[in-house]
Each structure stands twice: as structure tokens, then as C-alpha cells.
Design a protein around this motif. Structure first.
Motif, PDB file in Angstrom:
ATOM      1  N   ARG A  17     -12.213  37.094  49.999  1.00  0.00           N
ATOM      2  CA  ARG A  17     -11.014  37.631  50.313  1.00  0.00           C
ATOM      3  C   ARG A  17      -9.896  37.363  48.962  1.00  0.00           C
ATOM      4  O   ARG A  17     -10.208  36.375  48.120  1.00  0.00           O
ATOM      5  CB  ARG A  17     -10.301  36.773  51.644  1.00  0.00           C
ATOM      6  CG  ARG A  17     -11.084  36.594  52.710  1.00  0.00           C
ATOM      7  CD  ARG A  17     -10.065  36.163  53.723  1.00  0.00           C
ATOM      8  NE  ARG A  17      -9.382  35.070  53.409  1.00  0.00           N
ATOM      9  CZ  ARG A  17      -8.489  34.630  54.211  1.00  0.00           C
ATOM     10  NH1 ARG A  17      -7.948  35.171  55.092  1.00  0.00           N
ATOM     11  NH2 ARG A  17      -7.855  33.321  53.707  1.00  0.00           N
ATOM     12  N   VAL A  18      -9.126  38.364  48.874  1.00  0.00           N
ATOM     13  CA  VAL A  18      -8.159  38.555  47.868  1.00  0.00           C
ATOM     14  C   VAL A  18      -6.947  38.477  48.663  1.00  0.00           C
ATOM     15  O   VAL A  18      -6.885  39.580  49.480  1.00  0.00           O
ATOM     16  CB  VAL A  18      -8.256  39.568  46.803  1.00  0.00           C
ATOM     17  CG1 VAL A  18      -6.890  39.745  45.991  1.00  0.00           C
ATOM     18  CG2 VAL A  18      -9.429  39.462  45.795  1.00  0.00           C
ATOM     19  N   LEU A  19      -5.920  37.579  48.542  1.00  0.00           N
ATOM     20  CA  LEU A  19      -4.558  37.429  49.320  1.00  0.00           C
ATOM     21  C   LEU A  19      -3.654  37.776  48.415  1.00  0.00           C
ATOM     22  O   LEU A  19      -3.269  37.484  47.241  1.00  0.00           O
ATOM     23  CB  LEU A  19      -4.624  36.169  49.594  1.00  0.00           C
ATOM     24  CG  LEU A  19      -3.289  35.823  50.774  1.00  0.00           C
ATOM     25  CD1 LEU A  19      -3.303  36.392  51.867  1.00  0.00           C
ATOM     26  CD2 LEU A  19      -3.158  34.174  50.973  1.00  0.00           C
ATOM     27  N   LEU A  20      -2.562  38.925  49.047  1.00  0.00           N
ATOM     28  CA  LEU A  20      -1.482  39.355  48.126  1.00  0.00           C
ATOM     29  C   LEU A  20      -0.268  38.734  49.132  1.00  0.00           C
ATOM     30  O   LEU A  20      -0.167  38.899  50.149  1.00  0.00           O
ATOM     31  CB  LEU A  20      -1.541  40.770  48.210  1.00  0.00           C
ATOM     32  CG  LEU A  20      -2.763  41.490  47.815  1.00  0.00           C
ATOM     33  CD1 LEU A  20      -2.551  43.043  47.850  1.00  0.00           C
ATOM     34  CD2 LEU A  20      -3.124  41.072  46.293  1.00  0.00           C
ATOM     35  N   PHE A  21       0.397  37.777  48.393  1.00  0.00           N
ATOM     36  CA  PHE A  21       1.390  37.273  49.152  1.00  0.00           C
ATOM     37  C   PHE A  21       3.025  37.544  48.537  1.00  0.00           C
ATOM     38  O   PHE A  21       2.830  37.379  47.167  1.00  0.00           O
ATOM     39  CB  PHE A  21       1.337  35.658  49.206  1.00  0.00           C
ATOM     40  CG  PHE A  21       2.291  35.019  49.698  1.00  0.00           C
ATOM     41  CD1 PHE A  21       2.795  35.337  51.126  1.00  0.00           C
ATOM     42  CD2 PHE A  21       2.808  33.602  49.380  1.00  0.00           C
ATOM     43  CE1 PHE A  21       3.690  34.645  51.900  1.00  0.00           C
ATOM     44  CE2 PHE A  21       3.606  32.956  49.830  1.00  0.00           C
ATOM     45  CZ  PHE A  21       4.041  33.394  51.496  1.00  0.00           C
ATOM     46  N   GLY A  22       3.817  38.125  49.087  1.00  0.00           N
ATOM     47  CA  GLY A  22       5.010  38.536  48.398  1.00  0.00           C
ATOM     48  C   GLY A  22       6.031  39.082  49.721  1.00  0.00           C
ATOM     49  O   GLY A  22       5.879  38.927  50.560  1.00  0.00           O
ATOM     50  N   ASP A  23       6.963  39.987  48.802  1.00  0.00           N
ATOM     51  CA  ASP A  23       8.139  40.373  49.795  1.00  0.00           C
ATOM     52  C   ASP A  23       7.816  41.822  49.922  1.00  0.00           C
ATOM     53  O   ASP A  23       6.678  42.299  49.932  1.00  0.00           O
ATOM     54  CB  ASP A  23       9.463  40.314  48.964  1.00  0.00           C
ATOM     55  CG  ASP A  23       9.393  40.775  47.454  1.00  0.00           C
ATOM     56  OD1 ASP A  23       8.637  41.719  47.228  1.00  0.00           O
ATOM     57  OD2 ASP A  23      10.085  40.202  46.874  1.00  0.00           O
ATOM     58  N   SER A  24       8.734  42.738  50.091  1.00  0.00           N
ATOM     59  CA  SER A  24       8.530  44.117  50.249  1.00  0.00           C
ATOM     60  C   SER A  24       7.638  44.913  49.395  1.00  0.00           C
ATOM     61  O   SER A  24       6.833  45.936  49.853  1.00  0.00           O
ATOM     62  CB  SER A  24       9.699  44.857  50.422  1.00  0.00           C
ATOM     63  OG  SER A  24      10.574  44.816  49.300  1.00  0.00           O
ATOM     64  N   ILE A  25       7.634  44.412  48.179  1.00  0.00           N
ATOM     65  CA  ILE A  25       6.799  45.146  47.122  1.00  0.00           C
ATOM     66  C   ILE A  25       5.594  45.170  47.374  1.00  0.00           C
ATOM     67  O   ILE A  25       4.600  45.680  46.848  1.00  0.00           O
ATOM     68  CB  ILE A  25       7.284  44.892  45.686  1.00  0.00           C
ATOM     69  CG1 ILE A  25       8.930  45.239  45.317  1.00  0.00           C
ATOM     70  CG2 ILE A  25       6.595  45.556  44.749  1.00  0.00           C
ATOM     71  CD1 ILE A  25       9.403  44.558  44.105  1.00  0.00           C
ATOM     72  N   ASP A 197      13.694  53.435  44.076  1.00  0.00           N
ATOM     73  CA  ASP A 197      15.109  53.436  44.463  1.00  0.00           C
ATOM     74  C   ASP A 197      15.827  52.314  43.698  1.00  0.00           C
ATOM     75  O   ASP A 197      17.047  52.012  44.015  1.00  0.00           O
ATOM     76  CB  ASP A 197      15.301  52.924  46.112  1.00  0.00           C
ATOM     77  CG  ASP A 197      14.620  51.743  46.216  1.00  0.00           C
ATOM     78  OD1 ASP A 197      14.142  51.045  45.145  1.00  0.00           O
ATOM     79  OD2 ASP A 197      14.363  51.209  47.371  1.00  0.00           O
ATOM     80  N   GLY A 198      15.331  52.274  42.595  1.00  0.00           N
ATOM     81  CA  GLY A 198      15.969  51.215  41.624  1.00  0.00           C
ATOM     82  C   GLY A 198      15.425  49.815  41.900  1.00  0.00           C
ATOM     83  O   GLY A 198      15.651  48.896  40.911  1.00  0.00           O
ATOM     84  N   LEU A 199      14.723  49.500  42.696  1.00  0.00           N
ATOM     85  CA  LEU A 199      14.304  48.204  43.301  1.00  0.00           C
ATOM     86  C   LEU A 199      13.029  48.151  43.555  1.00  0.00           C
ATOM     87  O   LEU A 199      12.122  47.432  43.004  1.00  0.00           O
ATOM     88  CB  LEU A 199      14.938  47.641  44.347  1.00  0.00           C
ATOM     89  CG  LEU A 199      14.364  46.215  44.963  1.00  0.00           C
ATOM     90  CD1 LEU A 199      14.527  45.030  43.778  1.00  0.00           C
ATOM     91  CD2 LEU A 199      15.227  45.601  46.332  1.00  0.00           C
ATOM     92  N   HIS A 200      12.296  49.055  44.305  1.00  0.00           N
ATOM     93  CA  HIS A 200      10.939  49.223  44.957  1.00  0.00           C
ATOM     94  C   HIS A 200      10.285  50.061  44.069  1.00  0.00           C
ATOM     95  O   HIS A 200      10.775  50.969  43.440  1.00  0.00           O
ATOM     96  CB  HIS A 200      10.976  49.742  46.295  1.00  0.00           C
ATOM     97  CG  HIS A 200      11.524  48.645  47.350  1.00  0.00           C
ATOM     98  ND1 HIS A 200      12.926  48.976  47.637  1.00  0.00           N
ATOM     99  CD2 HIS A 200      11.283  47.478  47.990  1.00  0.00           C
ATOM    100  CE1 HIS A 200      13.187  48.141  48.418  1.00  0.00           C
ATOM    101  NE2 HIS A 200      12.492  47.031  48.404  1.00  0.00           N
ATOM    102  N   LEU A 201       8.899  49.917  43.870  1.00  0.00           N
ATOM    103  CA  LEU A 201       8.131  50.821  43.166  1.00  0.00           C
ATOM    104  C   LEU A 201       7.791  52.307  43.430  1.00  0.00           C
ATOM    105  O   LEU A 201       7.760  52.390  44.526  1.00  0.00           O
ATOM    106  CB  LEU A 201       6.629  50.300  42.986  1.00  0.00           C
ATOM    107  CG  LEU A 201       6.697  48.524  42.446  1.00  0.00           C
ATOM    108  CD1 LEU A 201       5.287  48.040  42.403  1.00  0.00           C
ATOM    109  CD2 LEU A 201       7.405  48.524  40.930  1.00  0.00           C
ATOM    110  N   SER A 202       7.825  53.068  42.581  1.00  0.00           N
ATOM    111  CA  SER A 202       7.379  54.497  42.732  1.00  0.00           C
ATOM    112  C   SER A 202       5.992  54.428  42.729  1.00  0.00           C
ATOM    113  O   SER A 202       5.376  53.677  42.326  1.00  0.00           O
ATOM    114  CB  SER A 202       8.382  55.146  41.791  1.00  0.00           C
ATOM    115  OG  SER A 202       7.612  55.189  40.467  1.00  0.00           O
TER     116      SER A 202
END
Length: 249
Positions: A17-25, A197-202
Motif C-alpha cells: 500500500r501507498v498511503l496519501l495523508f493530507g487535506d483537501s488537496i 481557485d487560487g488554493l486548490h490544484l488545477s
């Protein structure tokens, strides 16, 4: 007679497993064209890529929930790689967004605490990749804030302080780090196309992140075999001889 009794079932397959831990991004990274989806596609039949992104979360909350995501004593709970990607919410301005804001010193302590916890559950620092928050396009994000009835609640220079702190934690703890904040602004380039939106990735920002993250993940998974044989290699007369082995090709 059960199917297993008739065929003689092989051992259970342990899927790394590869685990991605973070916020909305991180949470949004499995959307079409997302960096997490690209990673999962790259690792299909080698690893399960698990999305543990939590929109709006900061490191104070992340530190609390991490032990609920990983425990000691189970092979299934020991990922071959884990990304820790927080800071976009921690760096919110205290006066405008006190609920998400985390003081810089606490942000550092929380990141250290998470790395130390992972070590305690047998995830060595060599498997950990910290990711700094991306730069903030203030003009675009201010429009989002005004649409929600609030003032601009983040500044790029402040995000940069948290990115620098993330880099220092990585150096001190011996983990890899992806300095997204610096890379996206390299040579003074316009980084606004990387953000939706200036914060999240396109889509372009997702592609950019993946292109820089993949070399860091690849070195951790390059030795993993393809799980179960390529279809042309399956024995035609007695497929169970090919399919009930150890799971590699």
C-alpha cells in the motif's frame, strides 16, 4: 466441496500500500486527472494507493486521527510509502480563519509528532515523503473568499513560512520532501495556472505535482513485482499452477 478445496487455494495475496495523508488537496487527488489517480494508475497491480485526504483539516486534527489510520503489528498497516501533505489550512490567518489556523511552532511540532508516530509503528523515515503546501494565488483566492462572505484569509508569504518549516522538519527527521511552494514559483514564473481557485490544484497543477512526486515514490516501489502473472504467462491447461503461487510473475 468448496471451490478452495477443489483447487487447493494458494496463500492470501498481500497487496502493498501507498498511503496519501493530507487535506483537501489530497482528498481531491482521485478526481479525474488528479495526482493521486495518476499514482494509482501507475502502480496498478503493484500497490493499492489509499486516499486518506480530509478536506479542511490541519495538522492538529491530523495528529489526532493518524493512529486511527495506522496501527502497529499488522503487515497491512505498514505502507511502502506515505505522503504527509498539510499546511494549506494551518497557514490560514488567525484573525480571519481561527478555526483552521495553527501557529507555526505548533505546525512544526505536529509534523514531527506524526513522523515520530510512524516510526513507532514500524514505518521508517525512508518511506515518508513530506509535501509543502503549494503557493497561494491571492487574487483568485480572494474572489473565493468574497463569494463566501469573508475577507482574504491567507497570504502567500505566510504559506511560504509554513513551507520552509516543512522543509526543516524533513531535514531534521531524515525524510524526503517535495517543496511544491518553491517549485511552482521557480524563476518567478506565473504559477496561477497550477491552481483552480487560487488554493486548490488545477489539472495542470495536479500534473505538475505528480511529475515531481513520482520519482520519490518510484524508488520505494521499483522492486515490487507485478501481482499475479501476465495473462499470456498463465498455464492454459492448468491455470491454477500459475494463479495459486506466491503472487508474483
Amino acid at each position: 466441496m468448496s471451490l478452495c478445496e477443489g483447487l487447493g487455494c494458494g496463500s492470501s495475496l498481500l497487496w502493498p500500500r501507498v498511503l496519501l495523508f493530507g487535506d483537501s488537496i489530497t482528498q481531491f487527488s482521485f478526481q479525474q486527472g488528479g495526482w493521486g489517480a495518476s499514482l494509482a494508475d501507475k502502480l496498478v497491480r503493484k500497490c493499492d494507493v489509499l486516499n486518506r485526504g480530509f478536506s479542511g483539516y490541519n495538522t492538529r486534527w491530523a495528529k489526532i486521527i493518524l493512529p486511527r489510520l495506522l496501527r502497529k503489528g499488522s503487515v497491512l498497516d505498514s505502507p511502502v510509502a506515505i505522503t504527509i501533505f498539510f499546511g494549506a489550512n494551518d497557514s490560514a490567518l488567525k484573525d480571519e480563519n481561527p478555526k483552521q489556523h495553527i501557529p507555526l511552532e505548533e505546525y512544526v511540532a505536529n509534523l514531527r509528532s506524526m513522523v515520530q508516530y510512524l516510526r513507532s509503528v514500524d514505518v521508517p523515515e525512508g518511506r515518508i515523503v513530506l509535501i509543502t503546501p503549494p503557493p497561494l494565488c491571492e487574487a483568485a483566492w480572494e474572489k473565493e473568499c468574497l463569494a463566501q462572505g469573508c475577507k482574504l484569509n491567507r497570504l502567500n508569504v505566510v504559506v511560504g513560512e509554513y513551507a520552509s518549516a516543512c522543509l526543516q522538519v524533513a531535514r531534521d527527521c531524515g525524510t524526503d520532501v517535495l517543496d511544491l511552494w518553491t517549485l511552482m514559483q521557480k524563476d518567478g514564473q506565473d504559477f496561477s495556472p497550477y491552481l483552480s481557485d487560487g488554493l486548490h490544484l488545477s489539472p495542470k497543477g495536479n500534473e505538475f505535482l505528480f511529475s515531481h512526486l513520482w520519482p520519490l515514490i518510484e524508488k520505494r516501489v521499483s522492486s515490487l513485482p507485478l501481482l499475479l502473472p501476465y495473462w499470456r504467462d498463465v498455464a492454459e491447461a492448468r491455470p491454477e499452477l500459475s494463479l495459486l503461487g506466491d503472487g508474483d510473475h
